[in-house]
Design a protein around this motif. Structure first.
Motif, PDB file in Angstrom:
ATOM      1  N   LEU A  73      -9.591 -11.758   4.684  1.00 32.98           N
ATOM      2  CA  LEU A  73     -10.623 -10.882   4.112  1.00 32.98           C
ATOM      3  C   LEU A  73     -11.077  -9.906   5.184  1.00 32.98           C
ATOM      4  CD1 LEU A  73     -12.785 -13.555   2.226  1.00 32.98           C
ATOM      5  CD2 LEU A  73     -10.736 -12.390   1.438  1.00 32.98           C
ATOM      6  N   ASN A  74     -10.945  -8.614   4.903  1.00 33.91           N
ATOM      7  CA  ASN A  74     -11.464  -7.592   5.806  1.00 33.91           C
ATOM      8  C   ASN A  74     -12.865  -7.239   5.337  1.00 33.91           C
ATOM      9  OD1 ASN A  74     -12.079  -4.634   6.507  1.00 33.91           O
ATOM     10  ND2 ASN A  74     -10.355  -5.085   7.837  1.00 33.91           N
ATOM     11  N   LEU A  75     -13.836  -7.498   6.198  1.00 40.43           N
ATOM     12  CA  LEU A  75     -15.238  -7.285   5.848  1.00 40.43           C
ATOM     13  C   LEU A  75     -15.788  -6.153   6.706  1.00 40.43           C
ATOM     14  CD1 LEU A  75     -17.677  -8.371   4.207  1.00 40.43           C
ATOM     15  CD2 LEU A  75     -18.141  -9.907   6.112  1.00 40.43           C
ATOM     16  N   GLY A 123      -1.791  10.789  12.172  1.00 38.98           N
ATOM     17  CA  GLY A 123      -1.068  11.284  11.007  1.00 38.98           C
ATOM     18  C   GLY A 123      -1.186  10.384   9.801  1.00 38.98           C
ATOM     19  N   ALA A 124      -2.038   9.345   9.872  1.00 44.77           N
ATOM     20  CA  ALA A 124      -2.165   8.397   8.767  1.00 44.77           C
ATOM     21  C   ALA A 124      -2.704   9.063   7.504  1.00 44.77           C
ATOM     22  CB  ALA A 124      -3.079   7.248   9.173  1.00 44.77           C
ATOM     23  N   VAL A 125      -3.608  10.031   7.662  1.00 43.74           N
ATOM     24  CA  VAL A 125      -4.145  10.734   6.491  1.00 43.74           C
ATOM     25  C   VAL A 125      -3.031  11.496   5.787  1.00 43.74           C
ATOM     26  CG1 VAL A 125      -5.720  12.542   5.726  1.00 43.74           C
ATOM     27  CG2 VAL A 125      -6.484  10.879   7.435  1.00 43.74           C
ATOM     28  N   ARG A 126      -2.256  12.231   6.543  1.00 40.76           N
ATOM     29  CA  ARG A 126      -1.161  13.001   5.961  1.00 40.76           C
ATOM     30  C   ARG A 126      -0.164  12.075   5.261  1.00 40.76           C
ATOM     31  NH1 ARG A 126       3.518  13.396   7.960  1.00 40.76           N
ATOM     32  NH2 ARG A 126       2.816  12.844  10.074  1.00 40.76           N
ATOM     33  N   LYS A 127       0.191  10.951   5.890  1.00 39.35           N
ATOM     34  CA  LYS A 127       1.160  10.030   5.304  1.00 39.35           C
ATOM     35  C   LYS A 127       0.635   9.432   3.999  1.00 39.35           C
ATOM     36  CE  LYS A 127       3.212   8.757   9.757  1.00 39.35           C
ATOM     37  NZ  LYS A 127       3.377   7.662  10.760  1.00 39.35           N
ATOM     38  N   ALA A 128      -0.663   9.095   3.967  1.00 36.21           N
ATOM     39  CA  ALA A 128      -1.238   8.516   2.754  1.00 36.21           C
ATOM     40  C   ALA A 128      -1.210   9.530   1.609  1.00 36.21           C
ATOM     41  CB  ALA A 128      -2.663   8.055   3.019  1.00 36.21           C
ATOM     42  N   ILE A 129      -1.561  10.775   1.925  1.00 30.21           N
ATOM     43  CA  ILE A 129      -1.531  11.827   0.897  1.00 30.21           C
ATOM     44  C   ILE A 129      -0.105  12.062   0.422  1.00 30.21           C
ATOM     45  CG2 ILE A 129      -1.962  14.286   0.462  1.00 30.21           C
ATOM     46  CD1 ILE A 129      -4.332  14.072   2.393  1.00 30.21           C
ATOM     47  N   ASP A 130       0.855  12.053   1.350  1.00 23.91           N
ATOM     48  CA  ASP A 130       2.251  12.240   0.979  1.00 23.91           C
ATOM     49  C   ASP A 130       2.735  11.127   0.058  1.00 23.91           C
ATOM     50  OD1 ASP A 130       2.413  14.557   2.439  1.00 23.91           O
ATOM     51  OD2 ASP A 130       3.430  13.645   4.178  1.00 23.91           O
ATOM     52  N   GLU A 131       2.270   9.912   0.301  1.00 25.18           N
ATOM     53  CA  GLU A 131       2.671   8.794  -0.559  1.00 25.18           C
ATOM     54  C   GLU A 131       2.143   8.992  -1.968  1.00 25.18           C
ATOM     55  OE1 GLU A 131       2.166   3.918  -0.753  1.00 25.18           O
ATOM     56  OE2 GLU A 131       2.293   4.925   1.200  1.00 25.18           O
ATOM     57  N   LEU A 132       0.890   9.424  -2.078  1.00 24.81           N
ATOM     58  CA  LEU A 132       0.339   9.721  -3.401  1.00 24.81           C
ATOM     59  C   LEU A 132       1.056  10.893  -4.047  1.00 24.81           C
ATOM     60  CD1 LEU A 132      -3.498   9.303  -2.701  1.00 24.81           C
ATOM     61  CD2 LEU A 132      -2.012   7.735  -3.953  1.00 24.81           C
ATOM     62  N   ARG A 133       1.427  11.874  -3.235  1.00 24.85           N
ATOM     63  CA  ARG A 133       2.148  13.033  -3.762  1.00 24.85           C
ATOM     64  C   ARG A 133       3.512  12.608  -4.328  1.00 24.85           C
ATOM     65  NH1 ARG A 133       1.003  18.131  -2.277  1.00 24.85           N
ATOM     66  NH2 ARG A 133       0.121  17.429  -0.278  1.00 24.85           N
ATOM     67  N   ASP A 134       4.202  11.723  -3.598  1.00 27.43           N
ATOM     68  CA  ASP A 134       5.524  11.280  -4.033  1.00 27.43           C
ATOM     69  C   ASP A 134       5.479  10.549  -5.367  1.00 27.43           C
ATOM     70  OD1 ASP A 134       6.617  12.371  -1.762  1.00 27.43           O
ATOM     71  OD2 ASP A 134       6.732  10.465  -0.650  1.00 27.43           O
ATOM     72  N   GLN A 135       4.338   9.896  -5.651  1.00 23.71           N
ATOM     73  CA  GLN A 135       4.240   9.176  -6.920  1.00 23.71           C
ATOM     74  C   GLN A 135       3.554  10.002  -8.006  1.00 23.71           C
ATOM     75  OE1 GLN A 135       2.267   5.697  -5.253  1.00 23.71           O
ATOM     76  NE2 GLN A 135       0.343   6.225  -6.256  1.00 23.71           N
ATOM     77  N   GLY A 136       3.340  11.299  -7.711  1.00 23.71           N
ATOM     78  CA  GLY A 136       2.841  12.220  -8.722  1.00 23.71           C
ATOM     79  C   GLY A 136       1.346  12.252  -8.906  1.00 23.71           C
ATOM     80  N   ASP A 137       0.587  11.751  -7.922  1.00 21.24           N
ATOM     81  CA  ASP A 137      -0.872  11.691  -8.057  1.00 21.24           C
ATOM     82  C   ASP A 137      -1.596  12.800  -7.304  1.00 21.24           C
ATOM     83  OD1 ASP A 137      -0.826   9.407  -9.668  1.00 21.24           O
ATOM     84  OD2 ASP A 137      -0.694   8.074  -7.933  1.00 21.24           O
ATOM     85  N   LEU A 140      -5.487   2.100   3.004  1.00 19.90           N
ATOM     86  CA  LEU A 140      -4.078   1.777   3.170  1.00 19.90           C
ATOM     87  C   LEU A 140      -3.835   1.079   4.514  1.00 19.90           C
ATOM     88  CD1 LEU A 140      -1.736   2.282   1.251  1.00 19.90           C
ATOM     89  CD2 LEU A 140      -1.131   4.308   2.576  1.00 19.90           C
ATOM     90  N   ASP A 141      -4.536   1.527   5.541  1.00 21.34           N
ATOM     91  CA  ASP A 141      -4.412   0.899   6.859  1.00 21.34           C
ATOM     92  C   ASP A 141      -4.870  -0.557   6.810  1.00 21.34           C
ATOM     93  OD1 ASP A 141      -4.278   1.417  10.033  1.00 21.34           O
ATOM     94  OD2 ASP A 141      -6.040   0.202   9.572  1.00 21.34           O
ATOM     95  N   LYS A 142      -5.988  -0.827   6.129  1.00 23.33           N
ATOM     96  CA  LYS A 142      -6.492  -2.200   6.048  1.00 23.33           C
ATOM     97  C   LYS A 142      -5.475  -3.128   5.379  1.00 23.33           C
ATOM     98  CE  LYS A 142     -11.473  -1.287   5.820  1.00 23.33           C
ATOM     99  NZ  LYS A 142     -12.703  -1.466   5.039  1.00 23.33           N
ATOM    100  N   ARG A 143      -4.837  -2.610   4.343  1.00 24.41           N
ATOM    101  CA  ARG A 143      -3.924  -3.443   3.577  1.00 24.41           C
ATOM    102  C   ARG A 143      -2.573  -3.637   4.273  1.00 24.41           C
ATOM    103  NH1 ARG A 143      -3.627  -6.634   0.268  1.00 24.41           N
ATOM    104  NH2 ARG A 143      -2.716  -5.773  -1.631  1.00 24.41           N
ATOM    105  N   ARG A 144      -2.198  -2.699   5.154  1.00 24.85           N
ATOM    106  CA  ARG A 144      -0.836  -2.726   5.681  1.00 24.85           C
ATOM    107  C   ARG A 144      -0.735  -2.852   7.194  1.00 24.85           C
ATOM    108  NH1 ARG A 144       1.939   2.203   2.161  1.00 24.85           N
ATOM    109  NH2 ARG A 144       1.489   1.358   0.071  1.00 24.85           N
ATOM    110  N   ARG A 145      -1.865  -2.870   7.898  1.00 21.77           N
ATOM    111  CA  ARG A 145      -1.750  -2.918   9.364  1.00 21.77           C
ATOM    112  C   ARG A 145      -0.974  -4.153   9.801  1.00 21.77           C
ATOM    113  NH1 ARG A 145      -8.222  -3.580  10.457  1.00 21.77           N
ATOM    114  NH2 ARG A 145      -8.068  -1.403   9.767  1.00 21.77           N
TER     115      ARG A 145
END
Length: 592
Positions: A128-130, A281-295, A336-341
């Protein structure tokens, strides 16, 4: 016998009755786990030591009337060790009376398990990340952040006590406009100018500005001589001078916040910097991931997150038309960082936010869902309410250092760490709370933290007196704990594990505080009516009639086995009070 033990016994008996086909049309999947069986303390002690409504819960599934379901279960309970009597009452409640020795068994359990008493493995295997407090590094921690510090750290302790791996985290908002305003405020203060209209006020701004100038000077830099550019409206531009103040002042505020948290007994495993999400670059990567899935889509020169697809009330701008990132851009990358670090990815990200963050829930849950997670499960958001500080019946608003707010250091300076933490953690975060400085500084039973701590100190005094009087706990016969005061304390003691579990499940540290006050109350009443250490009669008592004199002599001079049993009860209360106070980050004094 504790409610947990009774729950386990009831679950086992239901399984046996199911195998014997005495539970109607109940299926095996309908049989609840022991931890889900409600065993409660009846309000009226005449109804027994414990009661359960399990028959009311299962009868419909079984195709039986509740009393018909309850009767064979009651008969099985009656045949179990440690049970004195069982009664089916009302529509189907099962009331249980324990044998005296069974009721007192909780004492042996407490004294054997020590600081392990009350812990469980309910959340074992979960990370649990609190995240809590996370105040902007532009000033001292204010009273709202102080409340989250007390509640958040207590919650981390409670979740860990239930078997979870807890990662306590502080998110430094060191990117964006608030840092720009902070730097502008410092530069203005350094030059003796008025605070900018959108700037920060308080004498701490002057203090930090002076420290920046001194630190720069020690490094051979004249901070005030660096280029300072103003635009046509008189606002500070992107100058070397402002950057000098920013780069030195922000770490100073970080260090001050970290010191405040340490002094408040709050531990963080991770101090996370928002700015690192942009630098890496984590912000850019997260946005790119959403972009790739059409969001992601473009509109009016801005970049938008199609959050309405995931339940939000409107789509959100994540990159503004001027090219700057909106606040939610960092939030997306941070989740995304919390879930995947790689070092400690979390199963559940718990955010503890202030009262002004209700509007964030929809958009944040949309972020959770967009990455394939379950809102409310993988992401949980708790919203805390306001804190009002009262002194002499009036609201306290002014801080000498931070302007029109009360800070963590103000509160601790007024009433200390123990009273501050306890008073802030004992109220449900969903409710606003009044902190009465006069009350919390007093040594009275109306002061809840004093009331609980005094019970612990009193138990130590009993120990010291018992040792001096030669009371031998090895002679204890726990079956002799048969007075109403004894039974009241035993009943409350047995509740502790279920309280800790419920506090963890419901994210509710205040339940532990309320329990401690209940236990302290039962103990204080017990202390006033039952003797552990023999006490001679007073002169006035010696002059009473022989019957009354004998009654008092018996009450004040218990036989060794009874005195030893009460000493064990005293020590069990002491241990549970200590365990509970530890969960709230409050000291358990041996003397007061």
């Amino acid at each position: 016998m504790s409610p947990e033990a009774l729950g386990a016994l009831i679950a086992s008996l239901i399984e046996q009755l199911f195998a014997a086909r005495k539970t109607g049309s109940l299926t095996e999947s309908d049989i609840p786990a022991a931890s889900k069986i409600s065993v409660m303390r009846p309000k009226d002690r005449a109804h027994g030591d414990w009661a359960t409504n399990i028959a009311l819960q299962l009868a419909r599934k079984a195709g039986l009337k509740p009393r018909d379901f309850a009767q064979p279960l009651a008969e099985s309970l009656m045949a179990s060790d440690g049970i004195a009597s069982v009664e089916v009452a009302g529509p189907g409640f099962i009331n249980i009376v324990l044998e005296a020795s069974s009721a007192a068994q909780v004492i042996e359990t407490v004294l054997e398990e020590k600081d392990g008493f009350g812990t469980s493995k309910e959340f074992a295997g979960q990370t649990l990340n609190l995240e809590f407090v996370s105040a902007n590094p532009t000033g001292p921690i204010h009273i709202g952040g102080t409340r989250w510090a007390a509640i958040g750290d207590s919650m981390a302790r409670i979740l860990a006590a239930n078997g979870a791996k807890v990662v306590s985290e502080y998110y430094f908002n060191d990117h964006g406009e608030q840092i720009d305003r902070f730097a502008k405020s410092l530069v203005a203060a350094a030059h003796g100018e008025p605070t900018p209209s959108d700037g920060y006020k308080g004498t701490y701004i002057n203090e930090i500005a002076e420290r920046v100038i001194a630190e720069a000077k020690s490094d051979g830099v004249d901070a005030l001589a660096l280029p300072r550019v103003r635009d046509d409206e008189g606002n500070e531009g992107d100058s070397e001078q402002r950057e000098e103040f920013r780069s030195r002042a922000v770490p100073m505020m970080f260090a001050e916040i970290q010191d405040s948290m340490k002094n408040f007994r709050v531990h963080f495993d991770v101090w996370f910097h928002e700015n690192s999400l942009y630098q890496s670059g984590a912000v850019r990567k997260a946005i790119d991931e959403l972009r790739d899935q059409g969001d992601i889509y473009e509109k009016d020169g801005a970049t938008w997150f199609a959050s309405t697809r995931y339940g939000d009330d409107k789509d959100r701008v994540i990159i503004k038309s001027d090219g700057n990132a909106a606040y939610i851009a960092g939030d997306i990358a941070y989740y995304l960082d919390k879930r995947r670090r790689p070092e400690h990815p979390c199963d559940v990200a718990i955010y503890m936010l202030g009262a002004d963050h209700h509007g964030y829930i929809g958009r944040m849950m949309a972020v959770c869902a967009a990455f394939g997670d379950e809102p409310g499960k993988n992401m949980q958001i708790l919203i805390g309410q306001m804190v009002n500080v009262i002194k002499d019946g009036k609201a306290v608003r002014m801080s000498k250092r931070a302007g029109n707010v009360v800070t963590i250091d103000d509160l601790v300076g007024a009433i200390g760490v123990d009273a501050s933490r306890y008073s802030l953690a004992r109220t449900d975060y969903n409710q606003s709370v009044d902190i009465d400085l006069n009350l919390l500084a007093s040594h009275s039973n109306d002061n809840p933290v004093y009331y609980v701590q005094y019970a612990h100190a009193r138990s130590w005094n009993v120990d010291r007196n018992a040792q001096a009087a030669g009371v031998d706990a090895s002679q204890a016969d726990l079956g002799l704990l048969d007075t109403s005061a004894d039974e009241d304390v035993l009943a409350v003691l047995a509740l502790y594990p279920s309280v800790v579990l419920t506090a963890g499940e419901q994210r509710a540290p205040h339940r532990v505080a309320h329990y401690l006050e209940q236990l302290a109350g039962a103990y204080h009443r017990w202390y006033n009516s039952e003797r552990v250490v023999p006490m001679p009669l007073t002169d006035s008592e010696e002059r009473l009639d022989s019957q009354r004199r004998q009654e008092l002599a018996t009450a004040k001079n218990p036989e060794p086995a009874r005195a030893a049993a009460r000493l064990k009860l005293n020590d069990a209360v002491q241990r549970v009070l200590e365990n509970g106070l530890e969960l709230l980050g409050v000291e358990a004094p041996e003397k007061m």
